[in-house]
Design an enzyme around this catalytic site. Structure first.
Site, PDB file in Angstrom:
ATOM      1  N   CYS A  71       0.813  -1.217   0.000  1.00  0.00           N
ATOM      2  CA  CYS A  71       0.000   0.000   0.000  1.00  0.00           C
ATOM      3  C   CYS A  71       0.845   1.264   0.000  1.00  0.00           C
ATOM      4  O   CYS A  71       0.310   2.362  -0.177  1.00  0.00           O
ATOM      5  CB  CYS A  71      -0.934   0.008   1.205  1.00  0.00           C
ATOM      6  SG  CYS A  71      -1.905  -1.502   1.374  1.00  0.00           S
ATOM      7  N   CYS A 111     -13.720   0.011   7.446  1.00  0.00           N
ATOM      8  CA  CYS A 111     -12.776  -0.407   6.407  1.00  0.00           C
ATOM      9  C   CYS A 111     -12.793   0.532   5.203  1.00  0.00           C
ATOM     10  O   CYS A 111     -13.858   0.995   4.776  1.00  0.00           O
ATOM     11  CB  CYS A 111     -13.125  -1.813   5.913  1.00  0.00           C
ATOM     12  SG  CYS A 111     -13.284  -3.045   7.221  1.00  0.00           S
ATOM     13  N   SER A 112     -11.624   0.764   4.623  1.00  0.00           N
ATOM     14  CA  SER A 112     -11.582   1.372   3.304  1.00  0.00           C
ATOM     15  C   SER A 112     -12.085   0.350   2.288  1.00  0.00           C
ATOM     16  O   SER A 112     -12.008  -0.857   2.511  1.00  0.00           O
ATOM     17  CB  SER A 112     -10.157   1.809   2.958  1.00  0.00           C
ATOM     18  OG  SER A 112      -9.254   0.719   3.012  1.00  0.00           O
ATOM     19  N   HIS A 155      -9.292   3.566  -1.602  1.00  0.00           N
ATOM     20  CA  HIS A 155      -7.915   3.089  -1.456  1.00  0.00           C
ATOM     21  C   HIS A 155      -7.491   2.271  -2.675  1.00  0.00           C
ATOM     22  O   HIS A 155      -7.350   1.048  -2.592  1.00  0.00           O
ATOM     23  CB  HIS A 155      -7.791   2.263  -0.175  1.00  0.00           C
ATOM     24  CG  HIS A 155      -6.411   1.783   0.146  1.00  0.00           C
ATOM     25  ND1 HIS A 155      -5.271   2.388  -0.337  1.00  0.00           N
ATOM     26  CD2 HIS A 155      -5.986   0.735   0.915  1.00  0.00           C
ATOM     27  CE1 HIS A 155      -4.207   1.740   0.116  1.00  0.00           C
ATOM     28  NE2 HIS A 155      -4.613   0.736   0.871  1.00  0.00           N
TER      29      HIS A 155
END
Length: 411
Positions: free
Chosen positions: A98, A231-232, A359
């Site tokens: 990420c 959560c993304s 994301h």
């Protein structure tokens, strides 16, 4: 380095829509932009802001898992499709889970600081809505230690890992305090995203965001300590900008008023095979951000706007503590008190962050830098924080606090 050896700048930022569930135009059953098209969209929006694409000396692209999600490697050469003037320019792809976008920025910064380039086009991209969620979770588990952790890990690997952090944090500060902090983080993210037309949650019209954030986790269908709102989301998108020296800005036809200066860089990594010593601490993030601030000659109190890697609400809370915005164990209370709101002491993730904007894994670090550039130059439009500030800080995290890039920037 104690200080940047010479001035280096970020300019000409652009982001695509973060496409996925929540966007009205998204449907798994309908054709949508692929990897090539998304790279072109972000790259050409940046090229449109500069005078001469031929002034670019080098190209860098950050991406995590195109080989699995899109069956495409060799992304450096794919970037050259942006403009004929880029043919035969040096181009490379970097990966750090990420933090791939952040590492692309690091690569561009080092090329400019070394004198080997005056202008580097940096782009981050990920197209992930190509497989079912359970397969996506397995692909993303490659950001952890796959051989050592995947077999015994949660089916949704990273939600499970950060659920463990959330459980440890709840045990430390109390379950109600932790859940309230997570719920307020979620509310702030969605409220900010509603101001950002590119955000995945831009059209979210839920009436009681705190009630959603307070939803008790259900381990029978998800994880022990996180709910779905923590959560993304799985996202498709890209972001791009240029890294330039003073000479590079001149060649691009840009002035100092168009750019932010990078004053601090922190890059830290931790052993992928070692579990966190304390799951309630983001140790690698703390080290990287500390290095960026020290290089810039700043304390966290000097920073006016912040971009943090809230892949989950708990990571947002823990990052407030890692950066010194709140004392250990007090991040949840500080967020409830409003320190990270748009009108708070440290406006954080003003465009929605990972929970609100989305994301797209390899794009996230570049998107953070674009949002800092926009905020410090007054170019964030509907999600501009007022009053404008002089200093900004970003923290882009790969995996479970394993690879971290932090940048301090000045208007």
């Amino acid at each position: 380095m104690n200080r940047m050896p010479k001035p280096v700048f970020l300019a000409a930022g652009a982001t695509t829509v973060s496409l996925g569930t929540g966007r009205p135009e998204f449907s798994p059953r309908k054709p949508r932009p692929g990897l090539d098209e998304t790279i072109r969209e972000a790259g050409r929006m940046t090229l449109a802001q500069i005078g001469d694409p031929g002034a670019i000396d080098e190209c860098v692209i950050g991406n995590f898992m195109a080989e699995r999600f899109n069956r495409q490697g060799h992304l450096g050469a794919l970037m050259l499709n942006l403009h004929p003037a880029l043919e035969f320019k040096p181009a490379l792809r970097v990966e750090g889970a990420c933090a791939s976008g952040g590492l692309a920025l690091v690569s561009g910064l080092k090329s400019v600081l070394s004198g080997l380039a005056d202008v580097v086009l940096v782009l981050g991209v990920e197209i992930q809505n190509t497989v079912k969620a359970i397969y996506c979770a397995d692909y993303l588990a490659g950001a952890g230690w796959y051989d050592g952790e995947r077999k015994d890990g949660h089916a949704y690997f990273f939600p499970g890992a950060f659920s463990d952090r959330a459980g440890a944090y709840a045990a430390k500060v109390g379950a109600e305090r932790a859940r309230e902090g997570f719920a307020h983080w979620f509310r702030n993210a969605i409220e900010n995203a509603r101001l950002n037309p590119d955000a995945q949650e831009y059209t979210n019209r839920a009436q009681d965001l705190l009630a959603l954030g307070r939803t008790p986790p259900n381990p029978r269908v998800f994880t022990d300590h996180l709910n779905l709102f923590d959560c993304s989301k799985v996202s498709d998108g890209a972001a791009a900008l240029v890294v330039a020296s003073e000479e590079g800005l001149r060649r691009l036809g840009l002035g100092r008023e168009d750019a932010v200066q990078v004053t601090g860089l922190g890059h830290a990594a931790a052993n992928l095979t070692t579990p966190p010593a304390d799951p309630t601490e983001m140790a690698t993030c703390r080290v990287a951000a500390g290095r960026a601030l020290a290089m810039a000659g700043l304390a966290i109190g000097d920073v006016g706007v912040v971009e943090v890697h809230d892949c989950f609400t708990v990571s947002g809370i823990l990052l407030t503590e890692a950066l010194g915005m709140a004392a250990p164990g007090e991040g949840a209370d500080a967020v409830v008190a409003g320190i990270t709101r748009r009108d708070g002491r440290w406006p954080t993730n003003a465009g929605g962050g990972l929970v609100g904007y989305g994301h797209p894994t390899g794009a996230t670090g570049v998107r953070m830098a674009v949002d800092l550039w926009r905020q410090l130059k007054g170019r964030a439009g509907t999600y501009q924080v007022a009053p404008r500030t002089e200093h900004g800080l970003m923290v882009n995290m790969g995996g479970n606090d394993k690879t971290v890039v932090s940048l301090a920037v000045k208007a």
